[in-house]
Design a protein around this motif. Structure first.
Motif, short mmCIF file in Angstrom:
data_model
loop_
_atom_site.label_atom_id
_atom_site.label_comp_id
_atom_site.label_asym_id
_atom_site.label_seq_id
_atom_site.Cartn_x
_atom_site.Cartn_y
_atom_site.Cartn_z
N LYS A 1 37.54 35.87 64.00
CA LYS A 1 39.09 36.33 63.17
C LYS A 1 38.14 36.22 61.83
CE LYS A 1 42.04 33.33 64.89
NZ LYS A 1 43.67 32.48 64.46
N GLU A 2 36.83 35.86 60.90
CA GLU A 2 36.77 36.73 59.74
C GLU A 2 35.83 37.80 59.43
OE1 GLU A 2 37.23 37.32 55.54
OE2 GLU A 2 38.52 35.80 56.61
N THR A 3 35.33 37.48 61.12
CA THR A 3 34.13 39.13 61.18
C THR A 3 34.63 39.96 61.50
OG1 THR A 3 32.40 37.26 61.87
CG2 THR A 3 32.51 39.64 63.16
N ASN B 1 37.78 40.88 60.60
CA ASN B 1 38.91 41.51 59.48
C ASN B 1 37.97 42.12 58.89
OD1 ASN B 1 41.11 40.21 60.11
ND2 ASN B 1 40.91 38.12 59.04
N ASP C 1 37.77 30.94 63.11
CA ASP C 1 37.74 31.34 62.57
C ASP C 1 36.51 32.41 61.58
OD1 ASP C 1 40.31 29.90 61.87
OD2 ASP C 1 39.11 28.40 61.33
N LYS C 2 35.00 31.88 62.66
CA LYS C 2 33.87 32.56 61.67
C LYS C 2 34.90 33.91 62.27
CE LYS C 2 30.86 29.82 60.66
NZ LYS C 2 29.26 28.80 61.44
#
Length: 75
Positions: free
Chosen positions: A8-10, A12, A5-6
């Motif tokens: 993926k957020e990076t 984005n 998740d980290k």
């Protein structure tokens, strides 16, 4: 938060900044093409420098995104 998740957020966040850099590059290039003969040389020079900085930023952000995608594939 899980590591995936980290990552993926990076990705984005980097895509957001990539979009900002591309929009800035296009706006500066368009202004430069339309106004290079109507303005002072130091403003044109500054615009060219800013275009080069934006192009470099786009390149590096793209490289970081690709490395993050590779890391995501390994997870």
């Amino acid at each position: 938060m899980a590591k995936i998740d980290k990552v993926k957020e990076t990705i984005n966040i980097l895509k957001f900044w990539l979009g900002i850099a591309v929009a800035t590059l296009l706006a500066l290039s368009g202004w430069l093409v339309l106004n290079y003969d109507k303005t002072d040389w130091f403003i044109v020079l500054g615009s060219v420098v800013c275009v080069a900085i934006c192009a470099t930023a786009i390149y590096y952000i793209s490289k970081i995104i690709m490395s993050q995608i590779q890391e995501l594939e390994e997870l």
